[in-house]
Motif scaffolding. Sequence first.
Motif, PDB file in Angstrom:
ATOM      1  N   GLN A  41      24.831 -53.193 -33.965  1.00 43.63           N
ATOM      2  CA  GLN A  41      25.012 -51.865 -33.386  1.00 43.63           C
ATOM      3  C   GLN A  41      24.118 -50.842 -34.080  1.00 43.63           C
ATOM      4  OE1 GLN A  41      29.016 -50.391 -33.290  1.00 43.63           O
ATOM      5  NE2 GLN A  41      29.714 -51.859 -31.745  1.00 43.63           N
ATOM      6  N   LEU A  42      23.663 -49.873 -33.310  1.00 45.13           N
ATOM      7  CA  LEU A  42      23.055 -48.658 -33.835  1.00 45.13           C
ATOM      8  C   LEU A  42      23.979 -47.507 -33.492  1.00 45.13           C
ATOM      9  CD1 LEU A  42      19.256 -49.011 -32.965  1.00 45.13           C
ATOM     10  CD2 LEU A  42      20.347 -49.258 -35.199  1.00 45.13           C
ATOM     11  N   ARG A  43      24.269 -46.638 -34.475  1.00 45.33           N
ATOM     12  CA  ARG A  43      25.209 -45.542 -34.276  1.00 45.33           C
ATOM     13  C   ARG A  43      24.591 -44.226 -34.728  1.00 45.33           C
ATOM     14  NH1 ARG A  43      31.227 -46.681 -36.099  1.00 45.33           N
ATOM     15  NH2 ARG A  43      31.890 -48.041 -34.413  1.00 45.33           N
ATOM     16  N   ALA A  44      24.904 -43.168 -34.006  1.00 41.59           N
ATOM     17  CA  ALA A  44      24.499 -41.817 -34.389  1.00 41.59           C
ATOM     18  C   ALA A  44      25.706 -40.899 -34.237  1.00 41.59           C
ATOM     19  CB  ALA A  44      23.349 -41.328 -33.528  1.00 41.59           C
ATOM     20  N   GLY A  45      25.913 -40.042 -35.222  1.00 39.20           N
ATOM     21  CA  GLY A  45      27.087 -39.192 -35.171  1.00 39.20           C
ATOM     22  C   GLY A  45      26.922 -37.899 -35.938  1.00 39.20           C
ATOM     23  N   ILE A  46      27.990 -37.123 -35.970  1.00 43.05           N
ATOM     24  CA  ILE A  46      28.053 -35.853 -36.680  1.00 43.05           C
ATOM     25  C   ILE A  46      29.262 -35.877 -37.603  1.00 43.05           C
ATOM     26  CG2 ILE A  46      28.345 -33.360 -36.442  1.00 43.05           C
ATOM     27  CD1 ILE A  46      27.011 -33.532 -33.742  1.00 43.05           C
ATOM     28  N   ASN A  47      29.064 -35.513 -38.864  1.00 43.74           N
ATOM     29  CA  ASN A  47      30.154 -35.410 -39.830  1.00 43.74           C
ATOM     30  C   ASN A  47      30.734 -33.999 -39.800  1.00 43.74           C
ATOM     31  OD1 ASN A  47      30.323 -37.989 -41.036  1.00 43.74           O
ATOM     32  ND2 ASN A  47      28.521 -37.587 -42.287  1.00 43.74           N
ATOM     33  N   ILE A  48      32.046 -33.914 -39.585  1.00 40.46           N
ATOM     34  CA  ILE A  48      32.743 -32.630 -39.559  1.00 40.46           C
ATOM     35  C   ILE A  48      33.806 -32.650 -40.653  1.00 40.46           C
ATOM     36  CG2 ILE A  48      34.122 -31.039 -38.179  1.00 40.46           C
ATOM     37  CD1 ILE A  48      32.975 -32.443 -35.687  1.00 40.46           C
ATOM     38  N   GLY A  49      33.721 -31.717 -41.577  1.00 37.39           N
ATOM     39  CA  GLY A  49      34.701 -31.683 -42.662  1.00 37.39           C
ATOM     40  C   GLY A  49      34.179 -30.883 -43.836  1.00 37.39           C
ATOM     41  N   GLY A  50      34.564 -31.295 -45.039  1.00 41.26           N
ATOM     42  CA  GLY A  50      34.120 -30.586 -46.220  1.00 41.26           C
ATOM     43  C   GLY A  50      34.593 -31.251 -47.496  1.00 41.26           C
ATOM     44  N   MET A 102      28.687 -28.132 -46.362  1.00 39.06           N
ATOM     45  CA  MET A 102      29.510 -27.055 -45.829  1.00 39.06           C
ATOM     46  C   MET A 102      29.106 -25.754 -46.505  1.00 39.06           C
ATOM     47  SD  MET A 102      33.152 -27.431 -47.859  1.00 39.06           S
ATOM     48  CE  MET A 102      33.301 -26.819 -49.555  1.00 39.06           C
ATOM     49  N   LYS A 103      29.504 -24.656 -45.896  1.00 41.85           N
ATOM     50  CA  LYS A 103      29.424 -23.343 -46.513  1.00 41.85           C
ATOM     51  C   LYS A 103      30.803 -22.704 -46.416  1.00 41.85           C
ATOM     52  CE  LYS A 103      24.543 -22.359 -45.572  1.00 41.85           C
ATOM     53  NZ  LYS A 103      23.586 -21.454 -44.888  1.00 41.85           N
ATOM     54  N   GLY A 130      35.471 -12.938 -55.206  1.00 39.21           N
ATOM     55  CA  GLY A 130      34.922 -13.765 -54.136  1.00 39.21           C
ATOM     56  C   GLY A 130      33.975 -14.827 -54.663  1.00 39.21           C
ATOM     57  N   VAL A 131      34.014 -15.997 -54.032  1.00 38.05           N
ATOM     58  CA  VAL A 131      33.108 -17.107 -54.362  1.00 38.05           C
ATOM     59  C   VAL A 131      32.514 -17.643 -53.063  1.00 38.05           C
ATOM     60  CG1 VAL A 131      32.877 -19.410 -55.358  1.00 38.05           C
ATOM     61  CG2 VAL A 131      34.437 -17.758 -56.400  1.00 38.05           C
ATOM     62  N   SER A 132      31.196 -17.702 -53.007  1.00 43.13           N
ATOM     63  CA  SER A 132      30.500 -18.296 -51.869  1.00 43.13           C
ATOM     64  C   SER A 132      29.891 -19.618 -52.322  1.00 43.13           C
ATOM     65  CB  SER A 132      29.405 -17.352 -51.355  1.00 43.13           C
ATOM     66  OG  SER A 132      28.737 -17.919 -50.247  1.00 43.13           O
ATOM     67  N   THR A 133      30.203 -20.704 -51.583  1.00 40.89           N
ATOM     68  CA  THR A 133      29.771 -22.042 -51.969  1.00 40.89           C
ATOM     69  C   THR A 133      28.936 -22.673 -50.867  1.00 40.89           C
ATOM     70  OG1 THR A 133      31.754 -22.356 -53.316  1.00 40.89           O
ATOM     71  CG2 THR A 133      30.550 -24.330 -52.674  1.00 40.89           C
ATOM     72  N   HIS A 134      27.822 -23.280 -51.259  1.00 39.93           N
ATOM     73  CA  HIS A 134      26.961 -24.003 -50.322  1.00 39.93           C
ATOM     74  C   HIS A 134      26.754 -25.415 -50.853  1.00 39.93           C
ATOM     75  CE1 HIS A 134      22.723 -24.612 -48.420  1.00 39.93           C
ATOM     76  NE2 HIS A 134      23.671 -25.228 -47.742  1.00 39.93           N
ATOM     77  N   ILE A 135      27.199 -26.418 -50.069  1.00 33.87           N
ATOM     78  CA  ILE A 135      27.025 -27.828 -50.427  1.00 33.87           C
ATOM     79  C   ILE A 135      26.182 -28.492 -49.350  1.00 33.87           C
ATOM     80  CG2 ILE A 135      28.187 -30.013 -50.936  1.00 33.87           C
ATOM     81  CD1 ILE A 135      30.695 -28.434 -51.636  1.00 33.87           C
ATOM     82  N   ALA A 136      25.133 -29.209 -49.769  1.00 39.07           N
ATOM     83  CA  ALA A 136      24.279 -29.948 -48.829  1.00 39.07           C
ATOM     84  C   ALA A 136      23.813 -31.221 -49.535  1.00 39.07           C
ATOM     85  CB  ALA A 136      23.092 -29.099 -48.392  1.00 39.07           C
ATOM     86  N   ASN A 137      24.549 -32.325 -49.309  1.00 40.07           N
ATOM     87  CA  ASN A 137      24.249 -33.601 -49.957  1.00 40.07           C
ATOM     88  C   ASN A 137      23.851 -34.650 -48.926  1.00 40.07           C
ATOM     89  OD1 ASN A 137      25.017 -32.436 -52.388  1.00 40.07           O
ATOM     90  ND2 ASN A 137      27.083 -33.277 -52.316  1.00 40.07           N
ATOM     91  N   SER A 138      22.970 -35.555 -49.338  1.00 41.37           N
ATOM     92  CA  SER A 138      22.572 -36.681 -48.496  1.00 41.37           C
ATOM     93  C   SER A 138      22.933 -37.973 -49.218  1.00 41.37           C
ATOM     94  CB  SER A 138      21.066 -36.655 -48.218  1.00 41.37           C
ATOM     95  OG  SER A 138      20.720 -35.498 -47.496  1.00 41.37           O
ATOM     96  N   TYR A 139      23.456 -38.947 -48.456  1.00 42.48           N
ATOM     97  CA  TYR A 139      23.950 -40.192 -49.032  1.00 42.48           C
ATOM     98  C   TYR A 139      23.415 -41.402 -48.273  1.00 42.48           C
ATOM     99  CZ  TYR A 139      27.573 -37.274 -51.247  1.00 42.48           C
ATOM    100  OH  TYR A 139      28.251 -36.330 -51.970  1.00 42.48           O
ATOM    101  N   ASP A 167      20.012 -36.796 -52.075  1.00 36.74           N
ATOM    102  CA  ASP A 167      19.646 -35.386 -52.262  1.00 36.74           C
ATOM    103  C   ASP A 167      20.922 -34.594 -52.533  1.00 36.74           C
ATOM    104  OD1 ASP A 167      16.905 -35.749 -51.775  1.00 36.74           O
ATOM    105  OD2 ASP A 167      17.256 -35.726 -49.614  1.00 36.74           O
ATOM    106  N   LYS A 168      20.826 -33.556 -53.355  1.00 38.92           N
ATOM    107  CA  LYS A 168      22.046 -32.879 -53.795  1.00 38.92           C
ATOM    108  C   LYS A 168      21.867 -31.369 -53.837  1.00 38.92           C
ATOM    109  CE  LYS A 168      20.520 -33.821 -58.516  1.00 38.92           C
ATOM    110  NZ  LYS A 168      20.805 -34.521 -59.783  1.00 38.92           N
ATOM    111  N   ASN A 169      22.933 -30.683 -53.525  1.00 36.84           N
ATOM    112  CA  ASN A 169      22.990 -29.239 -53.686  1.00 36.84           C
ATOM    113  C   ASN A 169      24.444 -28.792 -53.725  1.00 36.84           C
ATOM    114  OD1 ASN A 169      21.761 -26.435 -53.631  1.00 36.84           O
ATOM    115  ND2 ASN A 169      23.133 -26.345 -51.882  1.00 36.84           N
ATOM    116  N   PHE A 170      24.835 -28.175 -54.831  1.00 35.32           N
ATOM    117  CA  PHE A 170      26.124 -27.508 -54.956  1.00 35.32           C
ATOM    118  C   PHE A 170      25.848 -26.192 -55.687  1.00 35.32           C
ATOM    119  CE2 PHE A 170      30.825 -28.055 -54.956  1.00 35.32           C
ATOM    120  CZ  PHE A 170      31.163 -26.895 -55.596  1.00 35.32           C
ATOM    121  N   SER A 171      25.689 -25.146 -54.909  1.00 33.33           N
ATOM    122  CA  SER A 171      25.312 -23.862 -55.480  1.00 33.33           C
ATOM    123  C   SER A 171      26.012 -22.741 -54.724  1.00 33.33           C
ATOM    124  CB  SER A 171      23.789 -23.673 -55.419  1.00 33.33           C
ATOM    125  OG  SER A 171      23.338 -23.716 -54.074  1.00 33.33           O
TER     126      SER A 171
END
Length: 262
Positions: A41-50, A102-103, A130-139, A167-171
Amino acid sequence: MKYNFYRLFINSFVFLFAGSSLIFAQDLDTEKKEKGVIEYQLRAGINIGGFTPIPIPAEIRELSSFNPMLNISLEGSIIYLFKQTPSSWGIRTGVKLENKGMKANSMVKNYRMEIIGGEGERVAGNWTGGVSTHIANSYITIPTLAIFKVNDCWSFSGGAFWSFLMDKNFSGYVFDGYLREGDPTGVKVIFEDDKTASYDFSNDLRKFSYGLQLGTTWQFSKHLNVFGDFSFGLNNMFKSDFKTITFTMRPVYLNLGAGYSF
C-alpha cells in the motif's frame, strides 16, 4: 443385459470421476485460501493533533488559541494476511515520513521557563503570563501493527510505532507577564505592552520516541481505501536531562487519509 451393464459401469465411472474432480478442486481452493497473501500500500494523510501534557498541569491556566497546522504524512506499507479468506488476521509494517507540529498560545502561572535575553544570555525562572509555542518536527516512523480484516471492506489495526526525529523545532516567546528569576520568590522581571522574550528548546528534544497506534481502514474499491489512525506517544518528547519544563509532553495525533493497494 450386457449392454445395460456396460452403460451402468460407464455412468458410474463418469459419476465417480466428476465427483472426485469436484472434491479435488474444492481441496485446491481450500488449500489456496489457507495460504497467506502479501499486499502493498501507498498512503497519504494529514496529522491532526498536538504535543500535550496528560493530565494538564496546574501551571497552565488557559489555552487561548490553537493552530494544528498542515502536517503531511506519506507511507509505504506491507501487509501479510495469514489467509485469503474475507475474514483474516495479519500484520502490517512499513516506513512513514511525517510532520507533527502545532502553534498554541496559553496563559500560565509559575511556569518553568528559560528565556533568551537581549544580549543572548539565558535567564531561567518561573513565568506568569502568556506563552506562545511553535512546534514543527519531522519524523521517520515505523509502525508495527496487528491487522484484523473483518470482510472485504473493513479492517482494524493496533500495535506500536517507533519514530526517529529528523528535523526539529520547539520555540516561541513569552509576553504580557513577568519572570521570577531562579524561583517563585526571585527578582521580578516584567514584560508588558509589546515587549517579548524568546525561547528555543529545539536542541533538548529527544531523537527517538515510541507509542501506541490504533486504526481502521475502509476498502471501498479494489485499489482505493480511506483510513484513520490514532497515535499516542508513551515517552517524553524532551531528553531526560532537560529540567526546564517539569512535566512530560507527548504527541497525540489523528492521521486521516487515503491509500492505494497494489
